[in-house]
Write a protein that holds these residues in place. Structure first.
Motif, PDB file in Angstrom:
ATOM      1  N   ILE A  82       0.593  -1.372   0.445  1.00 27.90           N
ATOM      2  CA  ILE A  82      -0.207   0.024  -0.574  1.00 27.90           C
ATOM      3  C   ILE A  82       0.876   1.269  -0.036  1.00 27.90           C
ATOM      4  O   ILE A  82       0.412   2.547  -0.541  1.00 27.90           O
ATOM      5  CB  ILE A  82      -0.914  -0.249   1.302  1.00 27.90           C
ATOM      6  N   LYS A  83       1.808   1.015   0.807  1.00 28.25           N
ATOM      7  CA  LYS A  83       2.592   2.657   0.906  1.00 28.25           C
ATOM      8  C   LYS A  83       3.433   2.980  -0.560  1.00 28.25           C
ATOM      9  O   LYS A  83       3.601   3.799  -0.746  1.00 28.25           O
ATOM     10  CB  LYS A  83       3.924   2.499   2.131  1.00 28.25           C
ATOM     11  N   LYS A  84       3.737   2.192  -1.301  1.00 27.19           N
ATOM     12  CA  LYS A  84       4.555   1.610  -2.530  1.00 27.19           C
ATOM     13  C   LYS A  84       3.685   2.243  -3.940  1.00 27.19           C
ATOM     14  O   LYS A  84       4.024   3.273  -3.769  1.00 27.19           O
ATOM     15  CB  LYS A  84       4.904   0.532  -2.886  1.00 27.19           C
ATOM     16  N   LEU A  85       2.050   2.047  -3.368  1.00 34.17           N
ATOM     17  CA  LEU A  85       1.488   1.939  -4.386  1.00 34.17           C
ATOM     18  C   LEU A  85       1.592   3.235  -3.763  1.00 34.17           C
ATOM     19  O   LEU A  85       1.102   4.620  -5.500  1.00 34.17           O
ATOM     20  CB  LEU A  85       0.059   1.422  -4.281  1.00 34.17           C
ATOM     21  N   VAL A  86       0.733   4.357  -2.914  1.00 31.66           N
ATOM     22  CA  VAL A  86       0.573   5.626  -2.227  1.00 31.66           C
ATOM     23  C   VAL A  86       2.110   6.617  -3.059  1.00 31.66           C
ATOM     24  O   VAL A  86       1.239   7.651  -3.572  1.00 31.66           O
ATOM     25  CB  VAL A  86       0.854   5.867  -1.189  1.00 31.66           C
ATOM     26  N   GLU A  87       3.353   6.235  -2.346  1.00 29.28           N
ATOM     27  CA  GLU A  87       4.285   6.361  -3.145  1.00 29.28           C
ATOM     28  C   GLU A  87       4.317   6.787  -5.036  1.00 29.28           C
ATOM     29  O   GLU A  87       4.334   8.094  -5.447  1.00 29.28           O
ATOM     30  CB  GLU A  87       5.798   6.134  -2.275  1.00 29.28           C
ATOM     31  N   GLU A  88       4.122   5.791  -5.142  1.00 30.06           N
ATOM     32  CA  GLU A  88       3.399   6.322  -6.751  1.00 30.06           C
ATOM     33  C   GLU A  88       2.651   6.880  -7.509  1.00 30.06           C
ATOM     34  O   GLU A  88       2.707   7.884  -8.159  1.00 30.06           O
ATOM     35  CB  GLU A  88       4.258   4.610  -7.511  1.00 30.06           C
ATOM     36  N   VAL A  89       1.629   6.946  -6.968  1.00 23.42           N
ATOM     37  CA  VAL A  89       0.634   7.450  -7.593  1.00 23.42           C
ATOM     38  C   VAL A  89       0.614   8.231  -6.948  1.00 23.42           C
ATOM     39  O   VAL A  89       0.124   9.903  -8.040  1.00 23.42           O
ATOM     40  CB  VAL A  89      -1.080   6.793  -6.622  1.00 23.42           C
ATOM     41  N   THR A  90       1.258   8.906  -5.848  1.00 26.14           N
ATOM     42  CA  THR A  90       0.993  10.640  -5.598  1.00 26.14           C
ATOM     43  C   THR A  90       2.532  10.840  -6.674  1.00 26.14           C
ATOM     44  O   THR A  90       2.071  12.427  -7.470  1.00 26.14           O
ATOM     45  CB  THR A  90       1.643  10.628  -4.524  1.00 26.14           C
ATOM     46  N   ARG A  91       3.679  10.347  -6.556  1.00 30.69           N
ATOM     47  CA  ARG A  91       4.788  10.994  -7.982  1.00 30.69           C
ATOM     48  C   ARG A  91       4.318  11.066  -9.409  1.00 30.69           C
ATOM     49  O   ARG A  91       4.723  11.984  -9.726  1.00 30.69           O
ATOM     50  CB  ARG A  91       5.704   9.531  -8.086  1.00 30.69           C
ATOM     51  N   PHE A  92       3.394   9.499  -9.404  1.00 27.78           N
ATOM     52  CA  PHE A  92       2.808  10.628 -10.868  1.00 27.78           C
ATOM     53  C   PHE A  92       1.596  11.394 -11.097  1.00 27.78           C
ATOM     54  O   PHE A  92       1.982  12.163 -12.040  1.00 27.78           O
ATOM     55  CB  PHE A  92       1.928   9.110 -11.586  1.00 27.78           C
ATOM     56  N   ARG A  93       1.333  11.344 -10.173  1.00 32.35           N
ATOM     57  CA  ARG A  93       0.173  12.694 -10.194  1.00 32.35           C
ATOM     58  C   ARG A  93       1.015  13.880 -10.075  1.00 32.35           C
ATOM     59  O   ARG A  93       0.358  15.281 -10.759  1.00 32.35           O
ATOM     60  CB  ARG A  93      -1.271  12.742  -8.892  1.00 32.35           C
ATOM     61  N   LEU A  94       1.774  14.322  -9.562  1.00 35.13           N
ATOM     62  CA  LEU A  94       2.059  15.456  -9.344  1.00 35.13           C
ATOM     63  C   LEU A  94       3.229  15.170 -10.681  1.00 35.13           C
ATOM     64  O   LEU A  94       3.266  17.082 -10.627  1.00 35.13           O
ATOM     65  CB  LEU A  94       3.312  16.092  -8.222  1.00 35.13           C
ATOM     66  N   GLY A  95       4.207  14.689 -11.418  1.00 33.13           N
ATOM     67  CA  GLY A  95       5.277  14.492 -12.236  1.00 33.13           C
ATOM     68  C   GLY A  95       4.667  15.259 -13.286  1.00 33.13           C
ATOM     69  O   GLY A  95       5.117  15.471 -14.255  1.00 33.13           O
TER      70      GLY A  95
END
Length: 202
Positions: A82-95
């Motif tokens: 879950i932490k990894k998904l949160v991290e990568e979705v946040t990264r994509f959304r901002l990036g």
């Protein structure tokens, strides 16, 4: 394919992403894409076979969901996953706000291109669903409804992407990626009732 051909293909995709986000898919012509890219108008047909295929190629080239298998080692543990998904979705959304905007526009319009989006995006949310169920089975997550909990987690990750609308309410200035990822992860893990302090898992 030569380096120069790869370069012009990428220029066309970058131009299409920019214009689709700004004007919408229907409001953007192949000629406009090529003018933005500095490319001959015939090259869209040559490299992609038309504007619809350019749309699909945006996801093949820029959406990170196709790399889920790269993170399989994280998914054995539901909390880590879950932490990894949160991290990568946040990264994509901002990036990549342009691709995020395109996804929003097409979903809002219920366009035929939603099928392309679903093929790329739904596997990410399916993995979220699997991790939630795995965590519940192992007793590290507690919740009543899998469907509702999945939507609550998705809402946490996706809702505040349109911060301009809420600017009059904001007082803390811009947030870093690290702050946004950490706050979202803590909030979600607390909501899932993980044992101990959610911060201990970060």
């Amino acid at each position: 394919m030569s380096a120069s051909e790869l370069d012009i293909k990428m220029k066309i995709l970058q131009a299409a992403k920019k214009l689709f986000a700004k004007q919408g898919f229907e409001g953007t012509s192949v000629r406009q894409i090529c003018e933005e890219a500095g490319a001959n108008v015939a090259l869209v047909s040559y490299h992609f076979g038309g504007k619809d295929n350019v749309f699909a190629a945006l996801f093949a080239n820029f959406f990170p969901g196709g790399r889920l298998e790269d993170y399989e080692a994280y998914f054995d543990d539901p909390i880590v996953g879950i932490k990894k998904l949160v991290e990568e979705v946040t990264r994509f959304r901002l990036g990549d706000p342009e691709l995020v905007m395109i996804i929003q526009q097409e979903i809002f319009k219920h366009s035929a291109r939603v099928r392309v989006i679903q093929a790329n995006v739904l596997p990410v949310w399916q993995k979220l669903r699997e991790l939630l169920e795995l965590g519940r089975q192992r007793g590290v997550f507690r919740f009543r409804s899998l469907d509702n909990t999945m939507f609550f987690v998705m809402g946490t990750l996706l809702f505040h992407k349109n911060t301009d609308y809420f600017q009059p309410l904001l007082t803390e200035g811009s947030q870093t990626f690290e702050d946004m990822y950490r706050d979202a992860a803590v909030y979600i893990l607390r909501g899932l009732d993980v044992p101990g302090k959610a911060e201990d898992y970060l």
